[in-house]
Write an enzyme that holds these catalytic residues in place. Structure first.
Site, short mmCIF file in Angstrom:
data_model
loop_
_atom_site.label_atom_id
_atom_site.label_comp_id
_atom_site.label_asym_id
_atom_site.label_seq_id
_atom_site.Cartn_x
_atom_site.Cartn_y
_atom_site.Cartn_z
N HIS A 34 -89.92 13.98 19.37
CA HIS A 34 -91.15 14.71 19.04
C HIS A 34 -92.40 13.90 19.40
O HIS A 34 -93.45 14.06 18.78
CB HIS A 34 -91.16 15.15 17.57
CG HIS A 34 -90.13 16.22 17.30
ND1 HIS A 34 -90.37 17.55 17.53
CD2 HIS A 34 -88.84 16.14 16.90
CE1 HIS A 34 -89.28 18.26 17.23
NE2 HIS A 34 -88.34 17.42 16.86
N ASP A 36 -93.07 13.60 22.90
CA ASP A 36 -93.47 14.00 24.26
C ASP A 36 -94.69 14.92 24.26
O ASP A 36 -95.61 14.76 25.06
CB ASP A 36 -92.30 14.57 25.07
CG ASP A 36 -91.65 15.82 24.50
OD1 ASP A 36 -91.97 16.21 23.35
OD2 ASP A 36 -90.80 16.42 25.21
N LEU A 124 -78.44 19.44 23.77
CA LEU A 124 -78.26 18.53 24.91
C LEU A 124 -78.96 19.07 26.15
O LEU A 124 -78.63 18.71 27.28
CB LEU A 124 -76.77 18.31 25.17
CG LEU A 124 -76.03 17.63 24.02
CD1 LEU A 124 -74.52 17.61 24.27
CD2 LEU A 124 -76.54 16.20 23.81
N SER A 125 -79.90 19.96 25.94
CA SER A 125 -80.73 20.51 27.01
C SER A 125 -79.96 21.31 28.04
O SER A 125 -80.20 21.19 29.24
CB SER A 125 -81.50 19.40 27.72
OG SER A 125 -82.54 18.99 26.91
N SER A 127 -80.57 24.25 28.43
CA SER A 127 -81.60 25.10 29.03
C SER A 127 -82.34 24.38 30.16
O SER A 127 -82.58 24.97 31.21
CB SER A 127 -82.57 25.63 27.98
OG SER A 127 -83.09 24.58 27.23
N GLU A 160 -90.30 27.63 29.81
CA GLU A 160 -90.13 27.57 28.35
C GLU A 160 -91.38 28.10 27.65
O GLU A 160 -91.29 28.88 26.70
CB GLU A 160 -89.89 26.13 27.89
CG GLU A 160 -88.63 25.51 28.42
CD GLU A 160 -87.38 25.83 27.58
OE1 GLU A 160 -87.53 26.42 26.50
OE2 GLU A 160 -86.28 25.50 28.05
N ASP A 172 -87.25 16.98 28.44
CA ASP A 172 -85.94 17.48 28.87
C ASP A 172 -85.93 17.77 30.37
O ASP A 172 -85.03 17.37 31.10
CB ASP A 172 -85.58 18.76 28.10
CG ASP A 172 -85.59 18.54 26.60
OD1 ASP A 172 -85.63 17.38 26.16
OD2 ASP A 172 -85.59 19.54 25.86
C1 GLA Z 1 -86.85 19.50 22.38
C2 GLA Z 1 -87.99 19.71 23.37
C3 GLA Z 1 -88.51 18.38 23.92
C4 GLA Z 1 -88.80 17.40 22.80
C5 GLA Z 1 -87.63 17.32 21.81
C6 GLA Z 1 -87.96 16.50 20.60
O1 GLA Z 1 -85.73 18.98 23.05
O2 GLA Z 1 -87.57 20.52 24.44
O3 GLA Z 1 -89.64 18.61 24.71
O4 GLA Z 1 -89.99 17.72 22.15
O5 GLA Z 1 -87.24 18.60 21.36
O6 GLA Z 1 -88.16 15.17 20.96
#
Ligand code: GLA
Length: 389
Positions: A34, A36, A124-125, A127, A160, A172
């Site tokens: 949190h 970024d 784990l992203s 998306s 997004e 991400d």
């Molecule tokens: C999600 C968001 C990122 C980041 C994290 C928390 O993954 O997509 O941009 O803010 O939460 O660090």
């Protein structure tokens, strides 16, 4: 990992063309959570699980996308934008294509087939892996020899914001685009520059635990946290106009200013300010192979996310607590946006079975959950797979 020959055959059967194949990784963040969207620092790696996209051009402006993983097909027209926020994975795909067009990429219609090894909804992203693999495929099929990875990352983030409805930061998409094998990236989310930090783990490794929990509040709570940080900055800037983001404050400077903030806003901002300092320290610790210090910083990050930022949940806390006292575990924390998803731990390889057993026992007993585990090295960012792979 999917067999690429079979994957290409599936494409040929479906579309009667031979494809090029592209792939993008999921990610796990070692520390810097949190931060970024507060212009701060993050320290993620790409994981070895990837999303694969096979693709070939079409003669018209349609993009047809079949997901083998979801067994669904979506389609859109490059020149007739559909509405945003349909609540389907089409939002990620079409949102990315639109953002690429806005950034001046030449796109053509395309047939695409997707298969993903990145678990969806696990934090784990998956998306970002989808946005980057599809974005790279469309840009490459449209004629770009070496698509600009930063622009691809920004296009994914734009999808997004404008199509999915999450005001996420850049972490991400950035790591999925630019990751380097065997390295974490220390990313400065203000300048968008990075420094590769060698993942010097010696006999240790990175273990991911997917709690398989997904709490519904995710998007709204995420956007709310971001607003709370912005409210804090507005208040602080009245006293210190040079402050544009929480990144501009050291922990000591913040403590001097924090009594003027409402208590809740102060706690949210404190997490971010301290987390930035921890992330910079963690990058130094990793660089010098000081895993004990890296681990301590990770554990402190978890406590701060749990108590000050309040984005953890009982299942994540339990998974972290389960390994805290095991000798050979350096540190453990929730990773990603929170409210469920995964923990990341750095630990000696020989204690992995013990850690897995401890977490499984506790999650099974208290929550009737069967978590999933995998260890990972740092993988590479989005790329085209070699034709003979
Ligand atoms: C999600 C968001 C990122 C980041 C994290 C928390 O993954 O997509 O941009 O803010 O939460 O660090």
């Amino acid at each position: 990992m999917i067999d690429l020959a079979t994957f290409k055959e599936r494409f040929e059967l479906l579309y009667e063309q031979s494809p090029r194949v592209f792939s993008a990784p999921g990610r796990v963040n070692l520390i810097g959570e949190h931060t970024d969207y507060n212009d701060g620092f993050v320290l993620p790696i790409a994981i070895e699980r990837r999303t694969f996209v096979a693709g070939a051009r079409r003669p018209d402006a349609r993009v047809i996308v079949r997901s083998l993983t979801l067994e669904q097909t979506v389609e859109f027209d490059l020149f007739q934008p559909g509405p945003p926020q349909r609540g389907s994975w089409l939002d990620y795909v079409e949102g990315t294509a639109r953002a690429l067009l806005e950034r001046g990429f030449a796109l053509s219609g395309a047939n695409l087939l997707i298969h993903s090894d990145v678990p969806a909804g696990a934090g784990l992203s998956a998306s970002a892996a989808l946005e980057l693999s599809v974005g790279y495929a469309l840009a490459a099929l449209g004629g770009a020899a070496d698509p600009d990875r930063l622009q691809l990352a920004l296009a994914g983030q734009s999808a997004e914001h404008h199509y999915v409805g999450t005001r996420c930061g850049i972490m991400d998409q950035y790591i999925c685009a630019l990751a380097l094998a065997d390295h974490a990236l220390k990313i400065d989310c203000r300048s968008l520059a990075y420094e590769p930090i060698s993942l010097r783990l010696a006999s240790a490794c990175v273990l991911i635990c997917d709690t398989r929990v997904k709490h519904e509040l995710c998007t709204s709570a995420y956007n709310e946290r971001r607003e709370q940080c912005e409210a804090g900055v507005r208040e602080i800037a009245r006293q210190k106009p040079t402050v544009r983001a929480l990144r501009d404050l050291s922990p000591t400077e913040f403590e001097a200013l924090s009594p003027r903030l409402p208590a809740l806003i102060a706690r949210r901002c404190r997490h971010v300010v301290d987390e930035n300092a921890r992330t910079l320290a963690a990058a130094r610790a990793l660089e010098s192979g000081n895993l004990a210090q890296l681990g301590e910083l990770m554990s402190a990050s978890h406590r701060s996310l749990r108590d000050d930022y309040e984005v953890s949940c009982p299942e994540l806390d339990e998974a972290v607590a389960a390994v805290a006292a095991i000798p050979g575990v350096y540190g453990s924390r929730m990773t990603g946006g929170g409210f469920g998803g995964c923990t990341v731990s750095v630990l000696e390889r020989e204690v992995v079975p013990r850690a897995i057993h401890a977490i499984s026992e506790r999650l099974r007993t208290r929550f009737q959950i069967e978590p999933r585990f995998f260890s990972t090295n740092a993988g590479v960012g989005v790329c085209e797979m070699p034709a003979n792979a």
